[in-house]
Design an enzyme around this catalytic site. Structure first.
Site, mmCIF file in Angstrom:
data_model
loop_
_atom_site.group_PDB
_atom_site.id
_atom_site.type_symbol
_atom_site.label_atom_id
_atom_site.label_comp_id
_atom_site.label_asym_id
_atom_site.label_seq_id
_atom_site.Cartn_x
_atom_site.Cartn_y
_atom_site.Cartn_z
ATOM 1 N N GLU A 178 -1.863 37.367 36.892
ATOM 2 C CA GLU A 178 -2.272 37.546 38.282
ATOM 3 C C GLU A 178 -1.878 38.889 38.883
ATOM 4 O O GLU A 178 -2.531 39.358 39.806
ATOM 5 C CB GLU A 178 -1.671 36.411 39.140
ATOM 6 C CG GLU A 178 -2.225 35.045 38.836
ATOM 7 C CD GLU A 178 -3.702 34.933 39.170
ATOM 8 O OE1 GLU A 178 -4.094 35.230 40.309
ATOM 9 O OE2 GLU A 178 -4.483 34.561 38.272
ATOM 10 N N SER A 562 2.639 -21.431 72.119
ATOM 11 C CA SER A 562 3.531 -22.523 71.723
ATOM 12 C C SER A 562 4.441 -22.164 70.557
ATOM 13 O O SER A 562 5.381 -22.901 70.267
ATOM 14 C CB SER A 562 2.708 -23.756 71.356
ATOM 15 O OG SER A 562 1.978 -24.212 72.471
#
Length: 962
Positions: A178, A562
């Site tokens: 690179e 409930s």
């Protein structure tokens, strides 16, 4: 001056500065006053570049002459040069590189300066990269220590490693491939730019950028990757600044940890693991060269798809390493022989547990002070049971869909995808599998966590022989099944639509079919909690995470209805009442909280769910059938002497159970009117299963960072609820077992020996609940609409917890038995509770204790006093005389299990007398003044006097009774 020439000279101004004197780069010039200075910078830059051309053995003048002979031969192929006047470019070259007098000048320096100033304004700070650690991947382990999920930010699936852990050969491979002059340049390599420029002229099809490793770091982390001249200018300046604040080693370390190398891998360490199943420190020369070759184009040089191309690129990298003097010829010969072997690539594809993992991230922030798990490097050991998690999600999704199907609310809103295009492209590719199957296997659907199988419509139309409508779908396993769908969906479905189905295996010789499933409008949640530890084994926070990220098990509060009643009954049991204690299931009006008798509007007159009343009833049967009136009457002397004190007592229990941070005493609270989190309610029910030892729900066991422990959960996580003793909790547990055996959840009767629980339904059926437990786990299920838009959408009349939520509970419970702990009967009382209890047979309906010879009764557990004596409370709330006078022959109603009648505002059943009131004929209410006769009614504070037989001839009678 053309726009492209302006951009080229603005870029040349940037390049001239960073090459000639990178320490004094200016980012702003005056378009009028600084033209002479900018002209000199351009001339200095051109002189610098000419020397670089000479070093590279390239004759710049010959190159320009060739371009001038046939400009179209170059500009025609390179899109970036299209529209450029080569005459102007050549004149500019003579002006700034040859120092010739050009009049008029083709370059408007004022325009160039303005373009440059705008492009490089507001540059990012290169100092941010100092000591930078990029986000990475954290690993989520399940309860068995196996990898379940990865957490990372997009484009940051990496594991950071220091440069010292990366072999020199791997470092050199990337440098040679690179940026061969990485250790010589100062951020921008003019010779690299020249090579890229000449290479692009020779091969314009695949352009090279000439960027250095430093420039790539600047692009990837600071300036972005826009394909513009502006970005290139910013990149060059930032790269030169990076070289001033970071060493070459620091730059290379950032680069090797940030670059994308394919296989969903960012950085050298993750790439090494993905391709070779090893750490970067163990990479060989050829493996390092292969990865370095991928930096230029992970897809283009993909070794899995393009092995020849990848091997050619690897050979290039190795030859460059030899040119740079790092490898010898024989080493290259050995390494280049073949591509190194790789591990198979399994794409990360998770289809469950998204709500759970999201909750892990939030808990890590709270418990381990980890702001974000995606910062990387963490290994989190969790409590998850993956198989149970998938089954829980499947049960919730199927339960929600079945609810909508049962009441006709299902809707078809379109397919998740259509594969017509993909199938056409695959039809020409030879393969044994049909194109539709290959396309179905490759598609990534939006609702990726829905557990129903995906299917593609492969046939739609009319049968040629019978004329019947035909609709068939193909499954991923190759089967083609008939699709069962409602008419609106059949009409809108198109060929090659992808839909979700439930495969129905017919009993006997019946044909297998596929039933259409669609995302429901209703929502829900479910959580599975281990009783003894508090480990959350499974969590489904909604129908589908992609549709809604709100986790309804932990982030939403809903009215429990409930399902909250067990707290009131626990308070009554802890005060000494027994499950066979008798109480009136009849209308009651309680005074305002605070004692203001004039505030009639604050008085409370509740109703049962079904609008009826059952007369005298035991506490057990009242809880089993979810009697609202009995729950209210328990406040009036069943817990404390006054309703207000009783209400306060229930509030204290709720706070101790950590259901609420604060509790405002108001009567509807005891019927579940105050919203609660699902996970908190599950923890309380787990405490009932544990006889009062409440677990702390949790999902994280430990967290490590790079092998260092940063958090470990303490082993002992149970909290004793001391306001009620183990005996009270065990009695409540047996009563909740009866809810399944005979009560509102009797559809689950087959589970009664092994489980207990309670249904819950809020007003107008806005919420439906079932919370239940076994010896090992507690499961909470909620179904309802989010109602986030302010509209209260109900589930529909009769859609109760017993009807909507209980079936989902049943499916999850079966999965818990399959994947976590085997089915076992509910445990008898613990030794501690057994010392306070005695088991005796009773008549289940009347609560009367049975003696020998009276037949087989129901075994009830009674509390003993501290002296070991049986505490009789059967007639504490209702005198025995009233029991015998008003006992109803069949007092039990279905309660919440069935949808009761509408509650009329007027009429005989609104507040009018029932059968009990007709008999008593306008008895005074509790708070009316005492009658003139001087006695108290039985419902007054003073305990009623026991009725006695009177003998009128008794000698010492004098009005006394015996």
């Amino acid at each position: 001056m053309s726009a492209i020439l302006v951009k080229i000279f603005a870029t040349a101004l940037t390049l001239s500065q960073v090459l000639a004197d990178p320490d004094t780069v200016r980012t702003s010039f005056d378009p009028a006053r600084d033209q002479e200075q900018v002209s000199q910078i351009l001339k200095d830059g051109c002189a610098h570049m000419r020397r670089a051309f000479d070093i590279e053995d390239i004759n710049l003048d010959d190159l320009i002459a060739t371009a001038m002979d046939d400009p179209q031969a170059i500009a025609g192929e390179m899109k970036v040069l299209q529209g450029l006047s080569f005459n102007d470019l050549h004149a500019s070259y003579r002006q700034f590189c040859k120092n010739e007098k050009v009049d008029p000048s083709p370059v408007d320096l004022a325009e160039v300066i303005s373009t440059y100033n705008a492009a490089v304004a507001g540059l990012p700070d290169a100092g941010k990269l100092k000591n930078l650690k990029l986000p990475g991947v954290s690993v989520i382990l399940d309860g068995d220590g196996k990898r379940f999920a990865e957490v990372y930010e997009p484009d940051h699936r990496r594991v950071w490693v220091s440069l010292s852990e990366i072999p020199k050969s791997v470092q050199q491979a990337f440098v040679s491939a690179e940026d061969k002059r990485f250790y010589q340049h100062k951020g921008v390599d003019e010779r690299g730019v020249i090579r890229a420029f000449v290479g692009n002229l020779a091969n314009p099809g695949r352009p090279a950028g000439g960027s250095t490793i430093t420039q790539q770091v600047a692009k990837n982390l600071l300036v972005g990757d826009d394909v513009t001249y502006d970005r290139k200018m910013r990149e060059m300046i930032v790269a030169s600044r990076i070289e001033r604040v970071l060493s070459k080693a620091e730059i290379l370390e950032i680069y090797l940890n940030s670059i994308y190398l394919g296989r969903s891998s960012w950085g050298i360490e993750m790439a090494a693991r993905s391709y070779f199943g090893k750490s970067a420190r163990a990479l060989s020369v050829s493996e390092g060269a292969l990865l370095a070759g991928l930096a230029k184009g992970p897809n283009y040089y993909n070794p899995d798809m393009k092995p020849d191309r990848a091997q050619e690129r690897m050979a290039y990298v190795l030859s460059r390493m030899q040119d740079d003097g790092f490898l010898k010829a024989d080493q290259v010969q050995q390494a280049v022989a073949a591509l190194p072997s790789r591990v198979s690539f399994e794409r990360i594809k998770r289809t469950s547990g998204f709500y759970f993992v999201d909750h892990v991230s939030r808990d890590a922030r709270t418990l381990a002070d980890i702001e974000n798990l995606s910062a990387g490097g963490y290994t989190v050991r969790t409590t998850l049971n993956p198989a149970l998690q998938r089954a829980t999600e499947a049960a919730l999704q199927e339960g929600l869909a079945r609810y909508e199907l049962s009441i006709g609310r299902q809707r078809y809103q379109g397919a998740e995808a259509n594969l017509a295009g993909a199938i056409r492209s695959l039809e020409g590719v030879p393969d044994t599998a049909p194109a539709w199957r290959r396309a179905l296997g490759a598609v990534r659907l939006p609702l990726y966590d829905v557990q129903w199988p995906a299917a593609v419509v492969v046939e739609k139309g009319k049968d040629r022989k019978t004329g019947a409508n035909v609709l068939r779908v193909g499954l991923a396993d190759g089967r083609i099944l008939s699709l069962n769908a409602w008419e609106a969906a059949r009409r809108d479905l198109k060929l090659h639509d992808v839909v979700r189905v439930q495969v129905i295996e017919q009993k006997g010789k019946g044909a297998v079919r596929a039933d259409l499933r669609t995302p429901p409008a209703v929502q829900g949640g479910a959580v599975v909690l281990e009783n003894k530890t508090g480990r959350i084994l499974a969590m489904a926070g909604g129908f589908s995470y992609p549709l809604s990220q709100l986790n309804r098990t932990t982030q939403a509060q809903r009215q429990p209805g409930s399902a909250f009643k067990p707290l009131t009954y626990l308070a009554a049991l802890s005060k000494g009442l027994q499950p066979n204690t008798l109480i009136w299931d009849a209308p009651v009006t309680l005074p305002p909280v605070g004692g203001d008798a004039t505030a009639r509007g604050d008085s409370w007159s509740p109703k049962n769910f079904d609008g009826g009343r059952s007369g005298i009833i035991t506490l057990r049967r009242a809880l089993e059938n979810s009697k609202n009136l009995v729950t209210a009457r328990l406040l009036d002397g069943g817990i404390e002497s006054s309703p207000e004190q009783s209400l306060k007592r229930v509030c204290e229990l709720a706070l101790e159970a950590q259901l609420y941070l604060e509790c405002t005493p108001h009567y509807p609270f005891v019927l579940g009117a105050q919203p609660v989190r699902m996970i908190d309610l599950a923890a309380f029910y787990a405490a009932v299963a544990n006889e009062g030892a409440m677990p702390v729900p949790h999902v994280i066991e430990s967290v490590e960072e790079n092998g260092r422990n940063v958090y470990s959960r303490k082993a002992n996580s149970l909290v004793r609820l001391g306001s009620a003793d183990p005996a009270s909790f065990f009695q409540l547990k047996t009563m909740l077992q009866g809810v399944l055996e005979r009560g509102t959840a009797r559809s689950l009767k087959a589970l009664a020996p092994y489980a207990a629980g309670k249904t819950g339904t809020s007003d107008d059926e806005n919420d439906a609940w079932f919370v239940g437990f076994t010896n090992d786990v507690t499961i909470a299920v909620w179904v309802g609409h989010d109602n986030a838009d302010g509209k209260r959408r109900t589930l529909g009349r009769g859609q109760t917890g017993g009807k909507v939520a209980a079936p989902i509970f049943q499916s999850i419970l079966q999965a818990a038995w399959d994947h976590h702990a085997p089915k076992t009967p509910l445990s008898p009382p613990s030794p501690q509770a057994a010392k306070q209890l005695i088991a005796l047979p009773i008549d289940l309906n009347t609560g009367d204790r049975l003696t020998d010879g009276q037949g087989r009764g129901f075994t009830e557990y009674f509390r003993l006093s501290w002296f070991g004596r049986l505490s009789e409370t059967q007639f504490r709330l209702v005198p025995q005389s009233e029991v015998y006078a008003f006992r109803h022959p069949d007092p039990w109603s279905d309660g919440e299990a069935n949808g009761g009648p509408e509650y009329p505002e007027e009429g005989p059943y609104a507040q009018g007398p029932g059968w009990l009131d007709s008999l008593r004929q306008n008895l005074p209410s509790r708070r009316q003044a005492e009658p003139e006769r001087g006695f108290r009614w039985w419902w007054e504070d003073e305990a009623p006097r026991r009725p006695r037989r009177v003998d009128p001839d008794y000698f010492w009678r004098n009005g006394q009774v015996y």
